[in-house]
Design a protein around this motif. Structure first.
Motif, short mmCIF file in Angstrom:
data_model
loop_
_atom_site.label_atom_id
_atom_site.label_comp_id
_atom_site.label_asym_id
_atom_site.label_seq_id
_atom_site.Cartn_x
_atom_site.Cartn_y
_atom_site.Cartn_z
N ASN A 1 31.29 37.48 37.09
CA ASN A 1 32.47 36.69 37.42
C ASN A 1 33.65 37.66 37.41
O ASN A 1 34.19 37.98 36.36
CB ASN A 1 32.65 35.57 36.39
N VAL A 2 33.97 38.17 38.58
CA VAL A 2 35.00 39.19 38.73
C VAL A 2 36.08 38.65 39.66
O VAL A 2 35.78 38.01 40.66
CB VAL A 2 34.41 40.49 39.32
N ILE A 3 37.34 38.92 39.33
CA ILE A 3 38.45 38.41 40.14
C ILE A 3 39.55 39.45 40.21
O ILE A 3 39.70 40.27 39.32
CB ILE A 3 38.98 37.07 39.57
N ASN A 4 40.30 39.41 41.29
CA ASN A 4 41.53 40.19 41.37
C ASN A 4 42.56 39.37 42.15
O ASN A 4 42.21 38.42 42.83
CB ASN A 4 41.31 41.58 42.00
N GLN B 1 50.31 44.40 40.45
CA GLN B 1 49.12 44.69 39.66
C GLN B 1 49.42 44.95 38.19
O GLN B 1 48.60 44.69 37.32
CB GLN B 1 48.35 45.86 40.28
N GLU B 2 50.60 45.44 37.88
CA GLU B 2 50.99 45.59 36.48
C GLU B 2 51.18 44.23 35.82
O GLU B 2 50.86 44.06 34.65
CB GLU B 2 52.27 46.43 36.36
N ASP B 3 51.69 43.25 36.57
CA ASP B 3 51.81 41.88 36.05
C ASP B 3 50.44 41.29 35.79
O ASP B 3 50.24 40.60 34.78
CB ASP B 3 52.58 40.99 37.04
N HIS C 1 40.02 46.53 34.68
CA HIS C 1 39.74 47.82 35.30
C HIS C 1 40.75 48.06 36.42
O HIS C 1 41.08 47.15 37.16
CB HIS C 1 38.33 47.85 35.89
N PHE C 2 41.21 49.31 36.52
CA PHE C 2 42.04 49.72 37.65
C PHE C 2 41.20 50.59 38.56
O PHE C 2 40.48 51.47 38.10
CB PHE C 2 43.29 50.48 37.19
N LEU D 1 44.24 48.70 42.27
CA LEU D 1 43.89 47.28 42.21
C LEU D 1 43.36 46.96 40.82
O LEU D 1 42.46 47.62 40.33
CB LEU D 1 42.84 46.94 43.26
N CYS D 2 43.94 45.97 40.18
CA CYS D 2 43.51 45.54 38.85
C CYS D 2 42.46 44.44 39.00
O CYS D 2 42.72 43.42 39.62
CB CYS D 2 44.70 45.02 38.05
#
Length: 71
Positions: A25-28, A34-36, A55-56, A61-62
């Motif tokens: 379950n991965v989301i971006n 991306q800092e927020d 992860h960056f 991309l976070c």
């Protein structure tokens, strides 16, 4: 860069999505700073609201990887 309540809602919703066993379950959230994303996710992790890792990637991309809960 700071905590974002709108992101908090989106992250919490994403953390509650059910995924098939052995499927990550991965989301971006590419549309947000991306800092927020990192700051908001980190706060939720620290408060115990979600179990996840952050992860960056090479393109800044976070990505939030939710840790599956034991059944």
């Amino acid at each position: 860069m700071t905590f974002n309540p709108q992101l908090e809602t989106l992250i919490l919703e994403a953390s509650n999505r059910k995924s098939p066993r052995f499927v990550a379950n991965v989301i971006n959230f590419q549309q947000f700073d991306q800092e927020d994303v990192k700051d908001t996710a980190q706060k939720l992790i620290e408060e115990g609201e979600i179990k996840a890792t952050i992860h960056f990637h090479y393109n800044d991309l976070c990505t939030i990887n939710f840790i599956p809960q034991a059944i």
